[in-house]
Design an enzyme around this catalytic site. Sequence first.
Site, short mmCIF file in Angstrom:
data_model
loop_
_atom_site.label_atom_id
_atom_site.label_comp_id
_atom_site.label_asym_id
_atom_site.label_seq_id
_atom_site.Cartn_x
_atom_site.Cartn_y
_atom_site.Cartn_z
N HIS A 153 0.86 -1.18 0.00
CA HIS A 153 0.00 0.00 0.00
C HIS A 153 0.89 1.22 0.00
CE1 HIS A 153 -4.28 1.12 0.39
NE2 HIS A 153 -3.78 2.28 0.80
N ASP A 177 -13.93 2.95 6.70
CA ASP A 177 -12.93 3.64 5.88
C ASP A 177 -13.55 4.17 4.60
OD1 ASP A 177 -10.20 4.52 5.30
OD2 ASP A 177 -10.28 3.03 3.70
N ARG A 210 -12.74 12.70 4.14
CA ARG A 210 -11.40 13.31 4.26
C ARG A 210 -10.96 13.90 2.93
NH1 ARG A 210 -7.94 8.69 5.34
NH2 ARG A 210 -6.23 10.12 5.58
N SER A 235 -6.61 4.41 8.30
CA SER A 235 -7.22 4.13 7.00
C SER A 235 -6.48 2.99 6.29
CB SER A 235 -7.17 5.41 6.14
OG SER A 235 -7.47 5.13 4.80
N LYS A 287 -7.64 -1.49 6.42
CA LYS A 287 -7.86 -2.30 5.20
C LYS A 287 -6.89 -3.47 5.15
CE LYS A 287 -7.55 1.32 2.20
NZ LYS A 287 -7.71 2.57 2.90
#
Length: 410
Positions: free
Chosen positions: A82, A161, A168, A183, A187
């Site tokens: 990520h 999220d 956001r 966040s 996930k």
Amino acid sequence: MHVPQLIERKRDGGELSPREIAGLIGEFTAGRIPDAQMSALAMAIYFQGMTREETSALTAAMRDSGRVFRYPEGTPPKVDKHSTGGVGDKVSLILAPLLACEEFWVPMVSGRGLGITGGTLDKLESIPGFNVHLTEAQCLRQLEKIGVFMAGQTEDFCPADKKLYALRDVTGTVPSQALIIASIMSKKLAESLERLVLDVKFGSGAFMKTRPEAEALAAGLVAAGNENRVNTTFLLTPMEEPLGRTVGNALEVAESVEVLHGRGTEDLVGLTIDLCASVSGLPKGRFRGRLESGAAWRKFLELVEIQGGDAAQLKTLTELHRAPIVEAFPAPRAGRIVRMDAGVIGRTAVLLGAGRKVATDAVDFAVGFSGIRKIGDEVAAGDPVLLIHARDLAGRDLARHHLREAVEVE
Ligand code: URA
């Protein structure tokens, strides 16, 4: 629970208990806390930060807002990557099929555009028919069949999220370390991974502007992973100029298709391979080989087809999504490019329509920038340093105006 009191406490620098955080996330997910209150809380967190305990409680509450993946016994190791968010960052589109060419499962849950950074889901949706809304059963079937899926948060999977991310994006509350950690890690923890690599970016096109800020963010992310028994590593990478040569949804997919054919700029290819090597422990040469042999491209085709995408359109995606105005932005003088500001370019791409101004906006797949020259390139006066892809003349003029600030030649 009296939500205004909790917002006020955070606003004034106080702490929220794990119970209060779990309650807030539960009520928000259930639709019982209005967006205005949640946005105010996000802004309070942005200014006041969160302690490690609060961040950990927020991450767990967001993970548990939906289901956590469970896999059958004896299935391959689950790995993922990520990014904390960059401009022109299309690494996931290349890395997911690359890793799935090996003996791994890649259950990749991504996001949409966030602030000035593009989102993997928006990019994938520029492929006609591509479905990012998968059920858990579909995800599992797909892993069993091809070893990879790329999907978004759903009502079942990290719904907190999904909702908070969208808020956001349009309320100036993205660059908060606590909110980014919760966040991303909610996930990734819900994916039940064995190994995770994080691409933690710093610079004008990243949410962390300086290396020390990015180091602190990396430490928080890695702690959240390791505390939850996910072997987590990270790379700290600069984001002063866009990654690769394109910014914009369909344009970035088209560039990824090029990379999957063994072509592409070294910043993009090198970073993708470094991340693959870091999370897999396999040699870099192996991944380069998978790009050059076409194996990663074939895996990407499988992925597109199985998720309903029209693979026949992949090589002509920029014709399908062609902006009415495509125009060169010329170098102001002869010399060496010393600045190609990712922050300004990312912001301008959002203004052109590649990202959202309000949560309900649809993104424009066609707009953005291509042919972006790299810092260090020599150019003659008037040479194109990039191409502007705009929906109309107003967009083109706006891009020209902002690019004057973004591009510097000495
Ligand atoms: N990626 C995410 O999923 N969340 C963030 O907050 C930043 C990057």
